[in-house]
Motif scaffolding. Structure first.
Motif, PDB file in Angstrom:
ATOM      1  N   HIS A  97       0.837  -1.210   0.000  1.00 22.86           N
ATOM      2  CA  HIS A  97       0.000   0.000   0.000  1.00 22.86           C
ATOM      3  C   HIS A  97       0.867   1.253   0.000  1.00 22.86           C
ATOM      4  O   HIS A  97       0.598   2.210  -0.729  1.00 22.86           O
ATOM      5  N   TRP A  98       1.907   1.244   0.819  1.00 17.78           N
ATOM      6  CA  TRP A  98       2.826   2.389   0.883  1.00 17.78           C
ATOM      7  C   TRP A  98       3.454   2.650  -0.485  1.00 17.78           C
ATOM      8  O   TRP A  98       3.579   3.799  -0.907  1.00 17.78           O
TER       9      TRP A  98
ATOM     10  N   LYS B  61       2.959   6.692  -3.115  1.00 22.94           N
ATOM     11  CA  LYS B  61       4.016   7.443  -3.823  1.00 22.94           C
ATOM     12  C   LYS B  61       4.577   8.701  -3.162  1.00 22.94           C
ATOM     13  O   LYS B  61       5.780   8.934  -3.233  1.00 22.94           O
ATOM     14  N   PHE B  62       3.763   9.534  -2.538  1.00 21.29           N
ATOM     15  CA  PHE B  62       4.170  10.902  -2.227  1.00 21.29           C
ATOM     16  C   PHE B  62       3.910  11.212  -0.755  1.00 21.29           C
ATOM     17  O   PHE B  62       2.775  11.095  -0.281  1.00 21.29           O
TER      18      PHE B  62
ATOM     19  N   ASN C  52      -0.557   4.239  -7.654  1.00 25.92           N
ATOM     20  CA  ASN C  52      -0.793   2.872  -8.148  1.00 25.92           C
ATOM     21  C   ASN C  52      -0.139   2.611  -9.504  1.00 25.92           C
ATOM     22  O   ASN C  52      -0.696   1.902 -10.348  1.00 25.92           O
ATOM     23  N   THR C  53       1.032   3.192  -9.707  1.00 31.33           N
ATOM     24  CA  THR C  53       1.773   2.953 -10.945  1.00 31.33           C
ATOM     25  C   THR C  53       3.043   2.168 -10.661  1.00 31.33           C
ATOM     26  O   THR C  53       3.519   2.105  -9.522  1.00 31.33           O
TER      27      THR C  53
ATOM     28  N   LEU D 195       5.479   5.368 -17.410  1.00 30.27           N
ATOM     29  CA  LEU D 195       4.901   4.650 -16.287  1.00 30.27           C
ATOM     30  C   LEU D 195       3.763   3.785 -16.789  1.00 30.27           C
ATOM     31  O   LEU D 195       3.262   3.984 -17.899  1.00 30.27           O
ATOM     32  N   GLN D 196       3.338   2.841 -15.951  1.00 23.03           N
ATOM     33  CA  GLN D 196       2.152   2.064 -16.289  1.00 23.03           C
ATOM     34  C   GLN D 196       1.355   1.809 -15.016  1.00 23.03           C
ATOM     35  O   GLN D 196       1.893   1.829 -13.901  1.00 23.03           O
ATOM     36  N   SER D 197       0.050   1.607 -15.183  1.00 21.32           N
ATOM     37  CA  SER D 197      -0.787   1.299 -14.029  1.00 21.32           C
ATOM     38  C   SER D 197      -0.392  -0.068 -13.477  1.00 21.32           C
ATOM     39  O   SER D 197       0.173  -0.913 -14.178  1.00 21.32           O
ATOM     40  N   LYS D 198      -0.697  -0.267 -12.221  1.00 24.06           N
ATOM     41  CA  LYS D 198      -0.305  -1.502 -11.548  1.00 24.06           C
ATOM     42  C   LYS D 198      -0.902  -2.733 -12.228  1.00 24.06           C
ATOM     43  O   LYS D 198      -0.283  -3.806 -12.272  1.00 24.06           O
TER      44      LYS D 198
END
Length: 480
Positions: free
Chosen positions: A41-42, A46-47, A383-384, A398-401
């Motif tokens: 989750h962490w 990302k930020f 979630n990337t 980047l890409q989504s998870k």
């Protein structure tokens, strides 16, 4: 005595800290499923926000390090007490009697951070100087001591107020805690003068004193894990406090560690997780089971890393408050965020509160501008996961998870404005004919494309060519 570091000293400090917080490839995957889940989750959010705050903000100097008797650029003393080390330390510790941050309003901080798109916070409960920003029962060198004028304020237990305010706004909560404590008589024994950042006696020769320090450390962390609400991260700093067997002699700063400074991390982590199930433990630079993610400081790794990591970087030049500090531009901060997450990391951005208890207007302005950008691009940040080739010139991938969407960011050049050319070539990216491409900054514009030779060429609509398409970075969302 409001003295600030010169630009040279600040530069030396930044360079030295970037060098001394190395990161290892000896990562140990957590075996606890709750820790695994929280870590995942962490990584998705990302930020985050880091805050260095203590009595040192009154002098506008580097946090803690000026009382460390090492001859380094970032440890230099300034002001009327600088000529004598012991006079300086006495004056420094006396800051406790004048520290009164009456403008302290953690709800204001939490609101600004949330608006900027931040999702977790790490706050300095205690830095190396040993001054506690929480109501510890182990020492009177704390914000809630009767010696400290702010102790009469209803918000005197600063750490608790910060954690409660940010938790209310949905943040993951992290407690920064310094393992070394230069005020504690069990670490810097007053019988001997300190020589450097390390313990000033041989723990093997005086095992009872070292055991007292281990218990002192354990008890303070236990207080944080039991009396301050739900905790998500225990962020431990001061990597020279470590078992001697873990010292890496190829790292310059670790060669200066003479004594075994084992504080029994297994005992601490066990207690902490009994009280806070799934807690992430970050024993910085001490590779192994108690460093759940690594923390390169003031730097961004050149390539993706296979294990979880976070770049901690200052918004200004200094970690702690410095009057008239130079702040990074919003353009630079957004670019840092994108480059970090394109390599699979998190971005922990530091702001140093003032002695009055607030941030500078510039810090608020930066967060507001980041927030405006994030409202458009948040789905391409959270979630990337990385997507090769990660970065190519001014393009970040980047890409989504779930790998259903790709996000291609075009970064601005020397100004805040992104000017799009007639076409953009995506190296090593092949898109099928049924795919859909949307420019998040102008979602109503139809985007044409074609794949050829292992790459994809995006044609920019004529009305967007050679014009400002957005600020800092614009994103093409590609849905396969």
């Amino acid at each position: 005595m409001k003295k600030i570091f010169t630009a040279f000293i600040l530069l030396m400090f930044i360079k030295a800290h970037a060098q001394q917080h190395n990161f290892s490839d000896k990562y140990v995957v957590p075996s606890d499923t709750l820790v695994q889940q929280k870590l995942a989750h962490w990584q998705d959010i990302k930020f985050g926000l880091l805050m260095h705050w203590g009595t040192y903000s009154e002098w506008g100097i580097v946090e803690s390090w000026s009382i460390c008797p090492e001859d380094e650029g970032w440890t230099q003393r300034r002001g009327p007490y600088a000529a004598n080390y012991f006079d300086y330390v006495k004056a420094y510790e006396n800051l406790q009697t004048t520290f009164n941050p009456t403008k302290f309003d953690p709800d204001k901080w939490a609101a600004a951070a949330k608006d900027a798109g931040m999702k977790y916070v790490v706050f300095t409960t205690k830095h190396h100087d040993g001054f506690c920003m929480f109501d510890t029962k182990q020492t009177d060198y704390k914000i809630t001591s009767p010696k400290t004028p702010f102790s009469t304020n209803p918000k005197a237990n600063v750490a608790k107020e910060v954690f409660d305010a940010f938790r209310k706004d949905g943040f993951m909560i992290g407690a920064y805690f310094s393992k070394p404590d230069w005020h504690c008589p069990y670490y810097w024994w007053p019988y001997f003068p300190p020589k450097d950042r390390n313990v000033n006696y041989d723990p093997k020769k005086y095992p009872e004193r070292w055991n007292d320090f281990k218990n002192y450390t354990y008890s303070q962390i236990q207080e944080l894990m039991t009396g301050y609400g739900k905790m998500d991260i225990l962020w431990l700093d001061g990597g020279w406090v470590r078992p001697k067997s873990t010292i890496d002699t190829s790292v310059e700063w670790q060669r200066g560690i003479v004594y075994d400074q084992d504080i029994d991390m297994a005992r601490i982590a066990k207690m902490a997780r009994q009280n806070q199930p799934g807690l992430l433990v970050v024993d910085r630079t001490v590779s192994g089971e108690f460093e759940n993610y690594v923390t390169p400081e003031q730097t961004i790794p050149a390539t993706p890393m296979e294990h979880p990591w976070e770049s901690c970087i200052t918004m200004g030049n200094s970690w702690s408050y410095v009057p008239h500090d130079h702040y990074k531009s919003t353009n630079d901060l957004v670019h840092m965020l994108l480059k970090i997450i394109s390599r699979g990391g998190n971005f922990l951005l530091n702001i140093g509160p003032s002695p009055e208890g607030d941030w500078s207007d510039t810090a608020y302005s930066r967060l507001k501008e980041i927030g405006v950008w994030m409202k458009v691009h948040g789905n391409g940040v959270y979630n990337t996961i990385p997507l090769a080739p990660y970065e190519d010139g001014n393009i970040v991938y980047l890409q989504s998870k779930d790998k259903k969407n790709m996000y291609v960011y075009v970064l601005s050049d020397k100004t805040n404005d992104v000017i799009l050319p007639a076409s953009i070539t995506l190296s090593n990216i092949v898109v099928n004919k049924k795919s859909k491409i949307v420019l998040l900054d102008s979602p109503k514009e139809k985007i044409k494309f074609k794949s050829e030779g292992g790459s994809t060429v995006i044609s920019i609509p004529s009305k967007l060519q050679n014009k400002v398409a957005g600020n800092y970075a614009v994103a093409f969302k590609i849905t396969q």
